[in-house]
Write a protein that holds these residues in place. Structure first.
Motif, PDB file in Angstrom:
ATOM      1  N   THR A   3       0.843  -1.196   0.000  1.00 53.40           N
ATOM      2  CA  THR A   3       0.000   0.000   0.000  1.00 53.40           C
ATOM      3  C   THR A   3       0.874   1.241   0.000  1.00 53.40           C
ATOM      4  O   THR A   3       1.837   1.337   0.766  1.00 53.40           O
ATOM      5  CB  THR A   3      -0.924   0.023   1.236  1.00 53.40           C
ATOM      6  OG1 THR A   3      -1.758  -1.138   1.219  1.00 53.40           O
ATOM      7  CG2 THR A   3      -1.794   1.273   1.242  1.00 53.40           C
ATOM      8  N   VAL A   6       0.219   8.507  -2.123  1.00 53.89           N
ATOM      9  CA  VAL A   6       0.868   9.433  -3.059  1.00 53.89           C
ATOM     10  C   VAL A   6       0.074  10.727  -3.072  1.00 53.89           C
ATOM     11  O   VAL A   6      -1.115  10.731  -3.413  1.00 53.89           O
ATOM     12  CB  VAL A   6       0.943   8.852  -4.487  1.00 53.89           C
ATOM     13  CG1 VAL A   6       1.636   9.840  -5.424  1.00 53.89           C
ATOM     14  CG2 VAL A   6       1.678   7.511  -4.494  1.00 53.89           C
ATOM     15  N   ALA A   9      -1.492  13.286  -6.830  1.00 54.90           N
ATOM     16  CA  ALA A   9      -1.634  12.247  -7.853  1.00 54.90           C
ATOM     17  C   ALA A   9      -2.723  12.547  -8.877  1.00 54.90           C
ATOM     18  O   ALA A   9      -2.956  11.728  -9.770  1.00 54.90           O
ATOM     19  CB  ALA A   9      -1.908  10.899  -7.192  1.00 54.90           C
ATOM     20  N   ALA A  18       1.662   7.177  -9.256  1.00 52.74           N
ATOM     21  CA  ALA A  18       0.544   6.364  -8.785  1.00 52.74           C
ATOM     22  C   ALA A  18       0.184   5.278  -9.796  1.00 52.74           C
ATOM     23  O   ALA A  18      -0.053   4.114  -9.431  1.00 52.74           O
ATOM     24  CB  ALA A  18      -0.669   7.247  -8.501  1.00 52.74           C
ATOM     25  N   ALA A  22       0.323   1.249  -9.386  1.00 51.75           N
ATOM     26  CA  ALA A  22      -0.902   0.473  -9.615  1.00 51.75           C
ATOM     27  C   ALA A  22      -0.636  -0.676 -10.587  1.00 51.75           C
ATOM     28  O   ALA A  22      -1.141  -1.788 -10.409  1.00 51.75           O
ATOM     29  CB  ALA A  22      -2.009   1.374 -10.150  1.00 51.75           C
ATOM     30  N   TRP A  26       0.048  -2.533  -6.600  1.00 49.60           N
ATOM     31  CA  TRP A  26      -0.062  -1.854  -5.315  1.00 49.60           C
ATOM     32  C   TRP A  26      -1.463  -1.287  -5.120  1.00 49.60           C
ATOM     33  O   TRP A  26      -2.160  -0.941  -6.071  1.00 49.60           O
ATOM     34  CB  TRP A  26       0.943  -0.705  -5.239  1.00 49.60           C
ATOM     35  CG  TRP A  26       2.370  -1.118  -5.044  1.00 49.60           C
ATOM     36  CD1 TRP A  26       3.092  -1.976  -5.824  1.00 49.60           C
ATOM     37  CD2 TRP A  26       3.258  -0.667  -4.019  1.00 49.60           C
ATOM     38  NE1 TRP A  26       4.371  -2.083  -5.349  1.00 49.60           N
ATOM     39  CE2 TRP A  26       4.505  -1.299  -4.241  1.00 49.60           C
ATOM     40  CE3 TRP A  26       3.120   0.203  -2.943  1.00 49.60           C
ATOM     41  CZ2 TRP A  26       5.601  -1.079  -3.421  1.00 49.60           C
ATOM     42  CZ3 TRP A  26       4.212   0.434  -2.117  1.00 49.60           C
ATOM     43  CH2 TRP A  26       5.435  -0.211  -2.358  1.00 49.60           C
ATOM     44  N   LEU A  28      -3.404   1.934  -3.778  1.00 50.36           N
ATOM     45  CA  LEU A  28      -3.061   3.348  -3.669  1.00 50.36           C
ATOM     46  C   LEU A  28      -4.041   4.096  -2.777  1.00 50.36           C
ATOM     47  O   LEU A  28      -5.252   3.864  -2.828  1.00 50.36           O
ATOM     48  CB  LEU A  28      -3.046   4.011  -5.055  1.00 50.36           C
ATOM     49  CG  LEU A  28      -1.754   3.907  -5.886  1.00 50.36           C
ATOM     50  CD1 LEU A  28      -0.599   4.612  -5.196  1.00 50.36           C
ATOM     51  CD2 LEU A  28      -1.402   2.476  -6.189  1.00 50.36           C
ATOM     52  N   LEU A  30      -4.907   8.073  -2.166  1.00 50.56           N
ATOM     53  CA  LEU A  30      -4.659   9.347  -2.829  1.00 50.56           C
ATOM     54  C   LEU A  30      -5.353  10.494  -2.101  1.00 50.56           C
ATOM     55  O   LEU A  30      -6.571  10.666  -2.218  1.00 50.56           O
ATOM     56  CB  LEU A  30      -5.151   9.291  -4.282  1.00 50.56           C
ATOM     57  CG  LEU A  30      -4.650   8.120  -5.139  1.00 50.56           C
ATOM     58  CD1 LEU A  30      -5.227   8.223  -6.542  1.00 50.56           C
ATOM     59  CD2 LEU A  30      -3.132   8.068  -5.171  1.00 50.56           C
ATOM     60  N   PRO A  53      -8.241   3.216  -6.349  1.00 50.51           N
ATOM     61  CA  PRO A  53      -7.579   3.771  -5.172  1.00 50.51           C
ATOM     62  C   PRO A  53      -8.582   4.198  -4.107  1.00 50.51           C
ATOM     63  O   PRO A  53      -9.763   4.411  -4.392  1.00 50.51           O
ATOM     64  CB  PRO A  53      -6.853   4.988  -5.734  1.00 50.51           C
ATOM     65  CG  PRO A  53      -7.718   5.436  -6.873  1.00 50.51           C
ATOM     66  CD  PRO A  53      -8.251   4.163  -7.474  1.00 50.51           C
TER      67      PRO A  53
END
Length: 260
Positions: A3, A6, A9, A18, A22, A26, A28, A30, A53
């Motif tokens: 995780t 960011v 983004a 980001a 992804a 991962w 994300l 945001l 996200p």
């Protein structure tokens, strides 16, 4: 599943960072000023088959809101990476001095106080191998220690460059307290909204900057490196003032007062 948080983004370099994470699978998180600003990057993630996200609304110039955002993010579980990419630039009118709602000069508020606050608050949520990357700049100018809120002879570009020295100072002091944080200058002028609005000629691509940030974020060779400044892929010396313990102490104490 890894995780990452960011900031910034919604567009530019932060968006590319980001999206790259992804693609790697991962999850994300945001923080954005308004959820609508994340619609494009969210759609791009879904189009590539990545997880959508978690979008958290937060005005990064409002330090009370930033503390609230950090509490929300901490409640989402362990973090593997935090990238503080969002920044306030020199502005189209470089003579216009802007402040946040608490009266802190906007570049220092967003570029120095906010990343310091986020790093401090989210460090406890990091996994044992987690890292924090502060996106800095090779554009660095010394701060006036008697005018850290830049109330005299204001110039927006100078304010931006001063804030980036303060960012390095913050990282050095946070690292001394055990926070796994480094600063990286990603690339010369990339086609970000900030650069384009200022009218600077584009000298690098967003991919150039993304690669440099992710190297500091993910390279196993840098595990355990803390409080360092990187010029793209190489460890480098920041502005001399960032290495002055007395100056650094005064600046970071000022930052802490505004982050508390």
């Amino acid at each position: 599943m890894n995780t990452a948080v960011v900031t910034g983004a919604a567009s530019g370099l932060g968006r590319e960072i980001a999206l790259d994470l992804a693609r790697r699978g991962w999850r994300l998180v945001l923080p954005v000023r308004a959820a609508a600003r994340a619609h494009d990057v969210t759609a791009a993630m879904r189009a590539m088959g990545a997880l959508a996200p978690l979008v958290v609304e937060c005005d990064l110039s409002d330090h009370g809101a930033v503390r609230g955002m950090c509490r929300t993010v901490t409640g989402e579980g362990p973090l593997d990476l935090v990238v503080n990419n969002a920044a306030a630039g020199g502005g189209v009118d470089t003579t216009l001095r802007e402040t946040n709602s608490a009266g802190v000069e906007l570049r220092m508020a967003v570029n120095a106080v906010t990343p310091h606050l986020i790093a401090r608050e989210l460090s406890a949520a990091l996994t044992p191998t987690g890292r924090i990357v502060q996106v800095g700049s090779m554009g660095q100018l010394p701060l006036d220690l008697d005018d850290l809120n830049y109330e005299r002879d204001y110039a927006g570009i100078e304010a931006y460059c001063r804030s980036k020295v303060a960012l390095v100072m913050s990282a050095i002091e946070l690292a001394r307290s055990g926070v796994p944080v480094n600063v990286v200058h990603p690339a010369r002028e990339m086609p970000t909204p900030m650069v384009l609005a200022a009218g600077f000629p584009v000298a690098s691509t967003l991919d150039d900057g993304t690669l440099a940030v992710l190297r500091v974020a993910l390279d196993s060779e840098l595990a355990g490196v803390r409080g360092a400044y990187f010029h793209r892929f190489e460890r480098a010396q920041p502005h001399d003032q960032a290495l002055d313990a007395h100056a650094r102490g005064r600046v970071v104490a000022w930052i802490e007062e505004r982050a508390s």
